[in-house]
Design an enzyme around this catalytic site. Structure first.
Site, PDB file in Angstrom:
ATOM      1  N   ASN A 135       0.909  -1.408  -0.437  1.00 41.82           N
ATOM      2  CA  ASN A 135      -0.676  -0.134   0.223  1.00 41.82           C
ATOM      3  C   ASN A 135       0.634   1.379  -0.261  1.00 41.82           C
ATOM      4  OD1 ASN A 135       0.688  -0.596   2.864  1.00 41.82           O
ATOM      5  ND2 ASN A 135      -1.123  -0.209   3.612  1.00 41.82           N
ATOM      6  N   SER A 161       4.378  -9.080  -3.682  1.00 40.48           N
ATOM      7  CA  SER A 161       4.534  -9.782  -4.845  1.00 40.48           C
ATOM      8  C   SER A 161       4.427  -8.863  -6.127  1.00 40.48           C
ATOM      9  CB  SER A 161       3.790 -11.233  -5.660  1.00 40.48           C
ATOM     10  OG  SER A 161       4.398 -12.594  -4.297  1.00 40.48           O
ATOM     11  N   GLY A 210       1.355  -5.194   7.222  1.00 39.80           N
ATOM     12  CA  GLY A 210       1.015  -6.334   7.194  1.00 39.80           C
ATOM     13  C   GLY A 210      -0.368  -6.873   7.264  1.00 39.80           C
ATOM     14  N   GLU A 232       3.514  -4.231  12.703  1.00 36.63           N
ATOM     15  CA  GLU A 232       2.150  -2.973  12.698  1.00 36.63           C
ATOM     16  C   GLU A 232       1.880  -3.279  12.063  1.00 36.63           C
ATOM     17  OE1 GLU A 232       0.363  -0.880  11.046  1.00 36.63           O
ATOM     18  OE2 GLU A 232       1.685  -0.147   9.857  1.00 36.63           O
ATOM     19  N   LEU A 233       0.348  -4.139  12.335  1.00 35.79           N
ATOM     20  CA  LEU A 233      -0.423  -5.266  11.303  1.00 35.79           C
ATOM     21  C   LEU A 233      -1.390  -4.284  11.433  1.00 35.79           C
ATOM     22  CD1 LEU A 233      -0.454  -8.206  13.585  1.00 35.79           C
ATOM     23  CD2 LEU A 233       1.435  -7.908  11.893  1.00 35.79           C
ATOM     24  N   CYS A 266      -3.340   1.197   7.050  1.00 41.59           N
ATOM     25  CA  CYS A 266      -3.653   1.068   8.554  1.00 41.59           C
ATOM     26  C   CYS A 266      -4.363   1.378   9.248  1.00 41.59           C
ATOM     27  CB  CYS A 266      -2.961  -0.435   8.879  1.00 41.59           C
ATOM     28  SG  CYS A 266      -2.519  -1.099   8.091  1.00 41.59           S
TER      29      CYS A 266
END
Length: 458
Positions: A135, A161, A210, A232-233, A266
């Site tokens: 992102n 990817s 992610g 960092e989710l 996020c």
């Protein structure tokens, strides 16, 4: 997922890339380890010179690099340009401040520990693996890489990817500034190969930005090998509006906070929690401003919202909205994918969510906002804290007592008052609960991948 650049505006495959085989992965890990042994012996001044030179490369190539980001993941060109320049700013920030952040700290009273002298020092850990999302293809990486390299660590990047061109650009960027060969290396590998790399004894730590499942997997592998991890989710950040707020300003910023980067952030505001006294007025302003957004080609300067980065992401977002509507929610704006090529989704505003709607607890990664009417500040905090996430938050109020109460009461890594969450090099960034642990940026970020060594002298 194939390693390929697929233009999300058209669905056209622009380029494909062969994954690195085991021998190439081994070679690149070896390069990173060799570079660390060189880099840790250099001075902060030398690293700063190289970092500033790499930042200058970014600035000189801002237009071409921004266009590349837009074609790979669909963010509006102006936002891509801003991302490139933000990376350069972060690199210059750490070039200037790394030595101070990692300076020795001398104990004022060494006699209290039976010594003539005592101090602590920060030393780099070594090779750090970075598993990064699509992102913010440059920013997510550089906010780790700049402090890591300035501390004397080296980096291995496993990028998403669908942004291989960004990954390969980063593979060369720091060496172009003068860093030793291998200081930062991209690995074109699939997700299944991450564990194997992390298990390598030359890799000392990992950072991941992610999804929650990806974070759990990487943290499990790191834990089993006693390696440091920073995660960092996801986030489902609350945006609270109280009666004293400037509603016109709040609604304008609310739109920006929800649809920036096509809603794929996020730390985007996702749940808008509004006091009953101002709910109707705020919703009217918010809905009209959301409906006025221009959805279109992100290379067009008049576009406000481009496509989602992947078809799967667009379909997942649509599924969340459809589930909410099936359970009785009302769509005030948007609510569907426009009839056009590419992976677009209209800016959407939803009210009246049932408790069992997926949108209540799950993260909406796209331009979809949910609204909640609350009776008081206690209910606002209950709704804000009800998810498993705790990344950031925003509160709009001009009442000083109310402001202090919200700052104490919200479970999150940050609270922004009368504004929207933004990451700055000068401020620590990270979350709690299922949003992860550890911090990036500021002094805290550069210290995460250092050994804090105590020195005692009799």
């Amino acid at each position: 997922m194939a390693i390929a650049t697929i233009n999300p505006t058209t669905g056209e495959t622009l380029a494909t890339f062969e994954p690195h085989d085991a021998a190439e992965v081994e070679r690149r890990i070896g390069e990173a380890q060799a570079a660390h042994l060189v880099l840790k012996a250099t001075t902060y001044a030398q690293r700063a010179e190289w970092m500033v030179a790499a930042a200058a490369v970014l600035e000189a190539e801002v237009e071409a690099t921004a266009r590349m980001l837009t074609l790979e993941m669909g963010k509006p060109l102006a936002q891509a340009r801003a991302e490139v320049l933000k990376c350069a700013k972060n690199m210059r920030f750490y070039a200037e401040h790394a030595e101070g952040f990692l300076a020795d700290e001398v104990l004022d009273d060494p006699a209290s520990v039976g010594a003539s002298h005592a101090h602590t020092r920060y030393e780099p850990l070594g090779v750090v693996l970075a598993v990064m999302p699509w992102n913010y293809p440059l920013w997510q990486v550089v906010r780790f890489a700049a402090p890591a390299l300035m501390a004397g660590n080296t980096g291995l990047l496993k990028h998403a990817s669908n942004v291989p061109q960004a990954a390969l650009y980063l593979d060369a960027l720091f060496e172009r500034g003068g860093f030793p060969k291998g200081s930062f290396r991209t690995l074109l590998i699939g997700a299944r190969e991450v564990a194997h790399v992390l298990e390598d004894p030359r890799v000392k730590a990992v950072t991941l930005t992610g999804s929650e499942p990806a974070g759990r997997s990487v943290a499990s592998t790191a834990g089993s090998h006693i390696k440091k991890a920073v995660l960092e989710l996801g986030g489902s950040d609350p945006f609270i509006v109280m009666p004293s707020a400037d509603l016109d300003a709040a609604s304008t910023i609310a739109v920006k906070a929800r649809v920036g980067n096509n809603g794929q952030s996020c730390i985007a505001a996702k749940r808008f929690i509004v006091h009953a006294e101002v709910y109707d007025e705020f919703v009217g302003l918010f809905a009209s401003k959301m409906a006025a957004l221009v959805v279109g080609d992100p290379l067009d300067p008049t576009t406000d919202v481009g496509p989602l980065a992947t078809e799967a992401g667009r379909d997942e977002l649509a599924g969340l909205v459809d589930d909410a509507v099936a359970r009785g929610a009302m769509v005030l704006a948007g609510g569907s994918a426009p009839d056009r090529p590419g992976w677009f989704y209209s800016p959407t505003l939803i009210v009246g969510l049932a408790d069992d709607a997926r949108l209540v607890m799950e993260e909406a990664f796209g331009p979809v906002a949910t609204l909640y009417r609350v009776a008081d500040r206690e209910e606002a905090v209950r709704v804000a804290n009800q998810t498993t996430f705790g990344l950031s938050s925003a509160v709009w109020t001009t009442n000083a007592d109310e402001e202090a109460w919200f700052i104490r009461s919200i479970d999150a890594g940050a609270v922004f008052v009368n504004g929207m969450t933004v990451s700055y090099p000068e401020l620590p960034f990270g979350g709690i609960k299922d949003s992860g642990y550890g911090r990036e940026l500021a002094a805290a970020g550069i210290r995460e991948f250092c050994n804090l060594k105590t020195v005692w002298k009799g």
